[in-house]
Write an enzyme that holds these catalytic residues in place. Structure first.
Site, mmCIF file in Angstrom:
data_model
loop_
_atom_site.group_PDB
_atom_site.id
_atom_site.type_symbol
_atom_site.label_atom_id
_atom_site.label_comp_id
_atom_site.label_asym_id
_atom_site.label_seq_id
_atom_site.Cartn_x
_atom_site.Cartn_y
_atom_site.Cartn_z
ATOM 1 N N HIS A 79 0.823 -1.210 0.000
ATOM 2 C CA HIS A 79 0.000 0.000 0.000
ATOM 3 C C HIS A 79 0.862 1.268 0.000
ATOM 4 C CE1 HIS A 79 -3.230 -2.819 1.355
ATOM 5 N NE2 HIS A 79 -3.916 -2.057 0.506
ATOM 6 N N PHE B 45 2.660 4.579 -2.674
ATOM 7 C CA PHE B 45 2.295 5.463 -3.773
ATOM 8 C C PHE B 45 2.369 4.723 -5.108
ATOM 9 C CE2 PHE B 45 3.277 8.977 -6.825
ATOM 10 C CZ PHE B 45 2.088 9.674 -6.681
ATOM 11 N N HIS C 228 1.308 1.727 -5.677
ATOM 12 C CA HIS C 228 -0.023 1.136 -5.833
ATOM 13 C C HIS C 228 -1.020 2.201 -6.270
ATOM 14 C CE1 HIS C 228 -3.730 -1.006 -5.027
ATOM 15 N NE2 HIS C 228 -4.043 -0.165 -4.057
ATOM 16 N N HIS D 87 -6.696 7.065 -2.843
ATOM 17 C CA HIS D 87 -7.591 6.114 -2.175
ATOM 18 C C HIS D 87 -6.959 5.345 -1.022
ATOM 19 C CE1 HIS D 87 -5.547 3.029 -4.564
ATOM 20 N NE2 HIS D 87 -6.116 2.128 -3.783
ATOM 21 N N ASP D 88 -5.622 5.260 -0.950
ATOM 22 C CA ASP D 88 -4.970 4.553 0.162
ATOM 23 C C ASP D 88 -3.970 5.432 0.906
ATOM 24 O OD1 ASP D 88 -6.084 1.991 0.408
ATOM 25 O OD2 ASP D 88 -4.928 1.207 -1.278
ATOM 26 N N ASP E 85 -8.545 -1.271 -7.755
ATOM 27 C CA ASP E 85 -7.849 -1.454 -6.487
ATOM 28 C C ASP E 85 -7.448 -2.909 -6.270
ATOM 29 O OD1 ASP E 85 -6.780 -0.756 -4.003
ATOM 30 O OD2 ASP E 85 -8.707 -0.916 -2.970
ATOM 31 N N GLN F 277 -3.926 -17.701 -3.692
ATOM 32 C CA GLN F 277 -4.336 -16.866 -4.823
ATOM 33 C C GLN F 277 -5.471 -17.509 -5.620
ATOM 34 O OE1 GLN F 277 -3.040 -13.561 -5.339
ATOM 35 N NE2 GLN F 277 -2.651 -14.244 -3.250
#
Length: 403
Positions: A114, A116, A118, A154-155, A275, A326
């Site tokens: 999380h 920048f 991303h 957003h994060d 996201d 995953q």
């Protein structure tokens, strides 16, 4: 200042004038003529960043391979390029750079996921979603700009722990926001604090007061809906929107997505799916982002063990098999979301193709790493095949006029 009311009173001709559902075209233009892609001048600007247009204009863009300064330049280029097309928001390069630089400084660079990087990755995904889905037919320049700002923000301030962890330990953010999306509320608040308190950083400064508050509403709604608690409701709403239009006579996206609530749902869908889009990228990117995400989960799991609180699913580095984790994440979370999205916007089919290929690749790695008997392999292969079938069916049944 390029506001909607001023644009409505102009004589047309320039495609940048904007009304409630998209650019207002002159009588000699049609939607088929309108192209929101960057002009030659903006493509030339990429040369100074040393990022080829062919890379930016693809799903192969890898923000992890460029340094912080280039990340900022790419983010600024995307925001300014979009704004230049519609002319409804007119941020200067200086203000845009100050905003993004301040934003970047509020992301924690030491985190595995999380960061920048991303944020820029999500920003790029949103930009391509809007280009490929022909969002200019149903989202105004104001709405698109708000969505891009939301993507970059957003994060911001994320500390590497998820909401359940913050609630479990009675973190200050959980107390402040009454256990309701504490991270997402903090991201919104941090973004608007930067806009209001950092000199020369307000990218909304050219807007009328009413337009600013509309942008604020759009940003808050979109960012709050990145909380995974809204995931299944979003899948359901997207399916419902598809079903309402699959047999209808209406062929104009501006009418299909004409009301405020529906447009907000589409914006929420774009931001949330971007996201969590790591499984929908080409394999090399999918794998690299997955490893980063799992490492952040494992770091939280280490803390959960130290604190003596329950270790959340996927967080125990001594028990979680990475490929198998995953497969499950894609099967239960991402495949339903991606299938719903590609039915509604079939022009985004490439991300569904990547997802299908990636879940099969994770399955191959799982078998290679652990072995397993024939019954286990067949059971998991059946799950993978079913997920791929769902994606193939979604691609085959998308709304044709949104392709």
């Amino acid at each position: 200042r390029g506001h909607a009311s001023e644009a409505a009173g102009s004589s047309g001709g320039r495609a940048g004038a904007v009304h409630a559902t998209g650019p207002r075209l002159g009588s000699q233009r049609s939607w088929a003529d309108f192209d929101p892609h960057p002009n030659d001048d903006f493509i030339k600007r990429l040369g100074a960043i040393e990022v080829p247009w062919e890379t930016i204009d693809s799903w192969n863009f890898n923000v992890l391979k460029i340094d912080r300064q280039k990340q900022l330049k790419v983010a600024s280029w995307i925001v300014l390029q979009n704004a230049s097309v519609y002319q409804e928001v007119k941020p200067s390069p200086e203000v845009t750079n100050t905003f993004l630089t301040t934003l970047c400084g509020n992301y924690k660079a030491e985190l595995p996921f999380h960061t920048f990087m991303h944020a820029v990755d999500v920003l790029h995904m949103i930009w391509r979603f809007m280009l490929l889905s022909k969002a200019h037919m149903f989202l105004s320049g104001l709405e698109q700009f708000a969505l891009l700002v939301s993507a970059a923000s957003h994060d911001v301030g994320h500390m590497g722990h998820n909401n359940p962890f913050l609630i479990e330990v009675s973190h200050e953010l959980a107390m402040r926001y009454n256990d309701r999306s504490p991270l997402e509320n903090m991201h919104c608040a941090t973004m608007f604090q930067i806009l209001s308190s950092t000199p020369g950083a307000n990218v909304f400064e050219s807007l009328r007061r009413s337009d600013f508050f509309e942008c604020r509403r759009l940003c808050i709604e979109a960012i709050l809906h990145t909380d995974m608690v809204h995931h299944f409701e979003m899948v359901k709403d997207t399916h419902m929107l598809y079903q309402m239009n699959m047999d209808g006579d209406e062929k104009d996206p501006a009418m299909i997505f004409h009301d405020k609530e529906t447009k907000q749902k589409v914006m929420n869908l774009f931001l949330h799916s971007a996201d969590v889009s790591n499984p929908c990228k080409p394999w090399a990117l999918c794998h690299e982002w997955a490893m980063r995400c799992l490492e952040e989960f494992f770091n939280q799991g280490d803390q959960e063990k130290k604190l003596g609180i329950p270790v959340q699913m996927l967080n125990d580095r001594t028990k979680v098999n990475k490929p198998f984790s995953q497969i499950g994440f894609m099967e239960f979370m991402i495949v339903p979301l991606e299938a719903a999205k590609v039915k509604l916007f079939p022009s985004l089919f490439e991300t569904a193709e990547h997802l299908s290929a990636n879940i099969q690749e994770w399955n191959r790695l799982w078998v290679e790493e652990v072995g397993h008997n024939d019954e286990q392999r067949e059971k998991v292969q059946g799950r993978v095949n079913k997920a791929c079938d769902v994606l193939a069916e979604a691609q085959a049944s998308g709304l044709p006029y949104l392709g």
